[in-house]
Design an enzyme around this catalytic site. Structure first.
Site, PDB file in Angstrom:
ATOM      1  CG  HIS A   1      -5.453  -2.850   0.549  1.00  0.00           C
ATOM      2  ND1 HIS A   1      -4.928  -2.412  -0.651  1.00  0.00           N
ATOM      3  CD2 HIS A   1      -4.860  -2.093   1.519  1.00  0.00           C
ATOM      4  CE1 HIS A   1      -4.063  -1.439  -0.418  1.00  0.00           C
ATOM      5  NE2 HIS A   1      -3.997  -1.225   0.880  1.00  0.00           N
TER       6      HIS A   1
ATOM      7  CB  SER B   1      -0.958  -0.047   1.196  1.00  0.00           C
ATOM      8  OG  SER B   1      -2.011   0.866   1.033  1.00  0.00           O
TER       9      SER B   1
ATOM     10  CG  ASP C   1      -6.929  -3.779  -2.937  1.00  0.00           C
ATOM     11  OD1 ASP C   1      -7.574  -2.964  -2.258  1.00  0.00           O
ATOM     12  OD2 ASP C   1      -5.689  -3.799  -2.976  1.00  0.00           O
TER      13      ASP C   1
END
Length: 345
Positions: free
Chosen positions: A279, A111, A251
């Site tokens: 995610h 991320s 995600d």
């Protein structure tokens, strides 16, 4: 069928990470470290901390020195009023590795940590042997509507209410409503897949300093329109660098379409999509994630930095021939690179 998040990984003796602290530039930096051998650096996402890698670290540490920092403003690291841009984080990673006497690493970023990993590879290419991007930020604008909402100065004051009983239910509902208003590129059923982890991260803000650090970090990469930093214009610099992209098809924070854009923009990169993960693929499917990562480490040769080659790449720049994938993906990459709204670092 058992839940992959609850299945036990193989036993690994004597590789549990230690939480260690170092003071750099007057600020305390926390990090987990375990094992010995070639170095692997694990970078967490926004609002998270190094404990997010707890299932993965002991297994990687069988054959590697694993370093997982709490980025400044996160976890047990200090949370000063400071620069929380991806470039500043890359500098902090360089400083920590220098203090530890580590010259080169394989960087794994999730991320926000993926954006930091890309920035680190750009700023300090001589230190990066391989790059692994996991549901990474910094590809193009799309991002979970809740994060867009929180980045708005007035609305983000609602974060202070997250500890009120019932607040988490309200946050889930608000995220779903905003998603319907703005539309969603996600697969049906994927919208709320990551809500528990996203709410976990938001709910872990323990004090005002952590809250302020989170907001400064978020505002450096997201505004009401979405992500404001892209790595696509410099992805061609990874031409000789082994790159693995890993994403969850479910995600709901950063759409899986970004995986295909990143893969298309980076010549020679590998792409692995986890059909049932969101995610956090390393939390949803830790066994598979570990298998993909270990195979990548074993089957690729660490890059030896060549300054002349780097200079040539910078001079030549990127052309359409450097972008792979379907015509639609190639056009999407070129469109994202040409956007006048992108922010370069």
């Amino acid at each position: 069928m058992s839940d992959p998040r609850t299945r036990a990984l193989r036993p690994v003796p004597d590789t549990e990470p230690q939480l260690v602290f170092r003071t750099i530039h007057g600020y305390r930096r926390a990090f987990r470290i375990a094992g010995s051998g070639p170095a692997v650096l694990l970078l967490h996402g926004i609002g998270d901390n190094s404990s997010t890698w707890s299932e993965i670290i002991p297994h990687l540490a069988e054959n590697h020195t694993v370093i997982a920092p709490d980025l400044l403003g996160h976890g047990r690291s200090d949370k000063p009023r400071a620069d929380y841009s991806v470039a500043a984080y890359a500098n902090g990673v360089r400083d920590l590795l220098s203090v530890l006497g580590i010259d080169t690493v394989t960087v794994v970023g999730h991320s926000l940590g993926g954006g930091v990993a890309m920035q680190f590879a750009y700023q300090f290419p001589q230190m990066v042997e391989r790059l692994v991007l996991v549901s990474t930020g910094g590809v193009t604008k799309d991002v979970h509507p809740l994060l867009r909402l929180v980045s708005v100065p007035v609305v983000n004051e609602m974060l202070k209410l997250l500890r009120v009983p019932g607040a988490m239910t309200a946050v889930r509902a608000a995220g779903a409503v905003v998603a319907r208003i703005h539309g969603s590129p996600l697969r049906p059923g994927a919208m709320l897949h990551d809500t528990p982890d996203l709410v976990r991260v938001l709910g872990d803000l323990p004090d005002p300093t952590a809250y302020e650090a989170y907001l400064r970090t978020l505002r450096s990469v997201v505004d009401w329109r979405g992500q404001v930093v892209t790595m696509l214009d410099r992805s061609y610099l990874t031409e000789n660098l082994p790159v693995q992209v890993i994403w969850g098809a479910q995600d709901s924070v950063i759409p899986v379409a970004h995986a295909h854009l990143a893969h298309s923009a980076m010549p020679g990169s590998r792409l692995e999509i986890f059909a049932d993960a969101g995610h956090f693929p390393f939390r949803d499917e830790p066994i598979r994630f570990l298998s993909v990562l270990e195979d990548f480490l074993a089957s690729t040769t660490p890059l030896e930095f060549d300054a002349d080659r780097w200079r040539t790449l910078l001079i030549d720049g990127v052309g359409e021939a450097d972008i792979t994938g379907s015509p639609e993906t190639r056009m999407a990459v070129l469109g994202a690179m040409g956007s006048d709204e992108r922010s370069a670092t």
